[in-house]
Design a protein around this motif. Structure first.
Motif, short mmCIF file in Angstrom:
data_model
loop_
_atom_site.label_atom_id
_atom_site.label_comp_id
_atom_site.label_asym_id
_atom_site.label_seq_id
_atom_site.Cartn_x
_atom_site.Cartn_y
_atom_site.Cartn_z
N TYR A 88 -0.77 -8.66 1.19
CA TYR A 88 -1.23 -8.85 2.35
C TYR A 88 -0.40 -8.19 3.48
O TYR A 88 1.32 -8.89 3.15
N PRO A 89 -0.50 -7.66 4.39
CA PRO A 89 -1.33 -7.47 5.22
C PRO A 89 -1.46 -5.58 4.33
O PRO A 89 -2.48 -5.53 5.03
N ILE A 90 -1.16 -5.07 3.03
CA ILE A 90 -1.42 -3.97 3.25
C ILE A 90 -3.38 -4.26 2.44
O ILE A 90 -3.37 -4.90 1.61
N THR A 91 -3.97 -3.17 2.32
CA THR A 91 -4.77 -2.85 2.11
C THR A 91 -5.22 -1.63 0.92
O THR A 91 -4.70 -0.83 1.56
N PHE A 92 -5.90 -1.89 -0.31
CA PHE A 92 -5.72 -0.66 -1.11
C PHE A 92 -7.18 -0.10 -1.58
O PHE A 92 -7.88 -1.99 -1.58
N THR A 93 -7.62 1.34 -2.07
CA THR A 93 -8.52 1.06 -2.85
C THR A 93 -8.39 1.47 -3.27
O THR A 93 -7.17 2.44 -3.33
N PHE A 94 -9.42 2.83 -4.64
CA PHE A 94 -9.51 3.21 -5.54
C PHE A 94 -8.24 4.87 -4.58
O PHE A 94 -7.35 4.99 -5.45
N THR A 95 -8.92 4.87 -3.80
CA THR A 95 -8.18 6.52 -3.23
C THR A 95 -7.18 6.15 -1.51
O THR A 95 -6.81 7.26 -1.25
N THR A 96 -7.15 4.95 -1.31
CA THR A 96 -6.31 4.97 -0.11
C THR A 96 -5.30 3.55 -0.42
O THR A 96 -5.02 2.36 -0.90
N LEU A 97 -3.92 4.12 0.54
CA LEU A 97 -3.41 2.14 1.00
C LEU A 97 -3.36 3.03 2.23
O LEU A 97 -2.30 3.78 3.08
N LYS A 98 -3.50 1.45 3.45
CA LYS A 98 -3.38 0.86 4.25
C LYS A 98 -2.42 -0.02 4.84
O LYS A 98 -2.50 -1.31 4.25
N SER A 99 -0.64 0.65 5.65
CA SER A 99 -0.14 -0.14 5.86
C SER A 99 0.07 -0.88 7.31
O SER A 99 0.44 0.47 7.98
N PRO A 100 -0.65 -1.74 7.93
CA PRO A 100 -0.09 -2.00 9.83
C PRO A 100 1.53 -1.93 9.57
O PRO A 100 2.14 -2.01 10.50
N LEU A 101 2.08 -2.24 8.54
CA LEU A 101 3.29 -2.40 8.49
C LEU A 101 4.76 -1.25 9.02
O LEU A 101 5.48 -1.57 9.63
N ILE A 102 3.63 0.10 8.55
CA ILE A 102 4.58 1.33 8.86
C ILE A 102 4.02 1.98 10.58
O ILE A 102 3.34 2.04 10.69
N LYS A 103 5.28 1.77 11.28
CA LYS A 103 5.04 2.47 12.52
C LYS A 103 6.56 3.23 13.16
O LYS A 103 6.27 4.61 13.90
#
Ligand code: SF4
Length: 632
Positions: free
Chosen positions: A11-26
């Motif tokens: 947390y707060p990173i979320t991932f699926t089989f094909t994506t990784l989303k991170s609100p931490l990266i600005k």
């Protein structure tokens, strides 16, 4: 759900089989921190365990990492950063479509550049990589390597040579180093590239606007490559991800496939233009095309014109119908929130999906993004745009903007939430394809089970169970006053989606109906049929047309069954229940004489043709069918 659960550990990173989303990266600072943090970055511990033995075995002097989409950024850069620290003597080069954007931002930031790699290939990599390898081998300066960004004496240097191999000379892809059997897929799906650029290149929202360069390999070479890959790697599913190929070119490829007797399943991206004739689509289907992602974009003609897609909605509907009849799965990509789009216009796009469910088997909604290099960015005034900002992060292509007309941000956000829910709950009823997430899997389903069967699988969201449309059905008949308002709205919405009747009086007529029959599955109305009390004026009209006095009859109408429920006797079941609920009543129904299915349903259930007449307004021949004998 399991991946969501696993994401919690990061947390707060979320991932699926094909994506990784991170609100931490600005910015690059955040990116660097994440690449070095084994607690927050799931890739790092994995690489630390798996990569060193591989490096020991191969002892490479040069490693190239391709990052083609934003979702590969964290995984790709974590790998290059780790290699950079553990093996400082290896030359690390990055490439791929997404690196073009990152490279442009890193030009100004030599420190960050060096944190990730030694060089970046900007654009085509074939010649650049060849020159890079020989330059490194011979210890020469890398100055002459084409398409290359590199750091020299603390400065980012750019090659003054841009060299590309034309697509016609690029060899067939080689998948021999990939463990194809380890991919999460029952059979491998491989990408093929047959062209560069887009033959149209004029959509105002597209970042490929006016790239001009469009070229294809010959149809013969395309099929040579397919055959070669199939022979070497036992692959029969091909994702042809070219931006947009012409119908004439695709026809030539299809003929070549058929002439060689290849057995393949293919997915394509296409623009729905009239040149996709029924014959051509039949040919494509025979050659193995199973899934087409159509750039439909919108259901509103004004917005379509602003997009300059070069398509027409009526034409689009015809192409999609012909494609569906050929057995191809049609996936429509739609954009909402285009500059100046009003709420009514956006709603029209959702209604378009609903009305055309018989030919649009699945769809995806995108929120409009103002992309760098698009026509709109360069001509904002044409779209009522008054202010354009720089992208929020150095990794983004999207510009925040302000538009003077159309929906405001808040209004759009509300609409978007409604549209996303409505599409899955009401239009498609939680279909399996929606939960596959990865469209390539849809190609496998469509290729193996066919369009019709694939469309019938549903997901019970509560129990995560897959079932076939119609297996959990309840048939009901009720007086309008017994039906809760919400359900009546759903019935009325379904009749509207059927699109065969005038919309203005549906709700009033339903409230005044004698009996309403409907089929419910998992809380969704999927089919309906009604016994209405006919209007005096309409009975007079029928009498004038047919000489029949239908006083005291009930009119059967408002018949609609969602496409994936057809062919399972469900309309017959609703009809029988409706007849049982209307004992002793005489019934009539008017049906267009070219509507074979509706006529067959009536005849199967005791209706007889009593008269025929022409509807002057539409020019269609209409049959009047009754439950009692008259002479036609
Ligand atoms: S949206 Fe598709 S058809 Fe339009 S210019 Fe871009 S790639 Fe070509």
């Amino acid at each position: 759900a399991l991946l969501r659960l696993a994401s919690l550990a990061y947390y707060p990173i979320t991932f699926t089989f094909t994506t990784l989303k991170s609100p931490l990266i600005k910015d690059f600072d955040d990116l660097l921190k994440l690449c070095d943090d084994p607690e927050k970055n799931p890739f790092l511990p994995f690489y630390l365990e798996r990569i060193p033995p591989l490096m020991e075995a191969c002892k490479p002097e040069l490693v190239g990492i391709s990052i083609t989409t934003a979702s590969q950024m964290v995984g790709g850069l974590t790998l290059s950063r780790m290699l950079r620290r553990l093996y400082p003597t290896i030359h690390l080069t990055l490439g791929g479509r997404h690196m073009l954007r990152l490279g442009q931002s890193l030009r100004e930031l030599p420190g960050y550049f060096e944190a990730f790699c030694n060089s970046i290939v900007m654009g085509s990599g074939e010649l650049a990589l060849e020159a890079l390898i020989s330059g490194l081998k011979e210890g020469r300066s890398l100055e002459s390597v084409p398409n290359l960004l590199r750091v020299d004496a603390g400065k980012v240097m750019e090659s003054d040579r841009e060299e590309n191999i034309p697509i016609t000379e690029v060899p067939a892809p080689d998948f021999s180093d990939l463990p194809l059997e380890q991919y999460l897929s029952p059979t491998p799906i491989v990408p093929l590239r047959l062209s560069e650029g887009c033959y149209w290149g004029k959509c105002t929202f597209c970042s490929r606007y006016d790239t001009r360069r469009f070229a294809t390999i010959t149809p013969k070479t395309a099929v040579d490559q397919m055959e070669d890959v199939q022979r070497k790697f036992a692959v029969s599913a091909f994702a042809i991800n070219d931006d947009c190929l012409t119908p004439v070119y695709l026809e030539a490829v299809a003929k070549e496939i058929l002439a060689r007797g290849l057995h393949v399943g293919i997915s394509l991206w296409c623009k729905p233009v009239a040149q996709f004739t029924a014959d051509r689509l039949q040919l494509l289907a025979r050659a193995g095309v199973r899934l087409v992602r159509w750039g439909v974009e919108t259901g509103h003609p004004r917005i379509l014109k602003l997009m300059n897609k070069g398509t027409d909605l009526e034409e689009t509907r015809e192409v999609l119908l012909a494609s569906s009849r050929a057995g191809i799965w049609n996936h429509a990509t739609m954009i909402l929130g285009f500059p100046t789009e009003t709420l009514e216009e956006a709603r029209e796009t959702i209604a378009f999906l609903d009305r055309n469910q018989d030919r649009i088997h699945s769809s995806i909604l995108f929120q409009f993004s103002l992309l760098s290099h698009s026509y709109i960015v360069r001509n904002p005034g044409d779209f009522d745009i008054v202010n354009i900002d720089e992208p929020l992060t150095p990794f983004s292509y999207e510009h925040p903007f302000e538009c003077r007309s159309g929906m405001n941000r808040e209004g759009f956000d509300d609409f978007w939430r409604w549209a996303a829910r409505h599409r899955v709950d009401t239009i498609y009823g939680h279909p399996l394809w929606y939960y596959l997430r990865n469209r390539e899997y849809l190609l496998l389903y469509a290729a193996r089970y066919g369009r019709k069967h694939t469309a019938q699988w549903k997901v019970c969201v509560k129990g995560h169970i897959v079932f076939k449309a119609g297996d959990r059905l309840e048939i009901m008949v009720k007086r309008p006053e017994e039906i809760p308002a919400q359900l009546l709205d759903m019935i009325s919405g379904l009749i509207e989606a059927g699109g065969e009747v005038g919309l203005s009086w549906i709700r009033e007529n339903l409230r005044d109906a004698f009996l309403i029959g409907f089929a419910l599955e998992e809380g969704r109305v999927v089919g309906t049929l009604t016994h209405k009390r006919p209007k005096e004026k309409y009975l007079k009209y029928l009498r004038k047309k047919t000489d029949l006095d239908l006083t005291g009859y009930l009119e059967r109408g408002y018949t609609y069954l969602r496409p994936e429920y057809r062919g399972r006797g469900i309309a017959d079941r609703i009809l029988k229940a409706l007849m049982q609920g209307s004992p002793g009543r005489s019934i009539y129904i008017t049906i267009r004489m070219d509507n074979k299915d509706a006529i067959a349903l009536g005849l199967r259930n005791g209706m007889k043709l009593a008269a025929r007449f022409i509807n002057e307004r539409t020019g269609h021949e209409i049959g009047l069918f009754t439950s009692t004998s008259h002479t036609a």
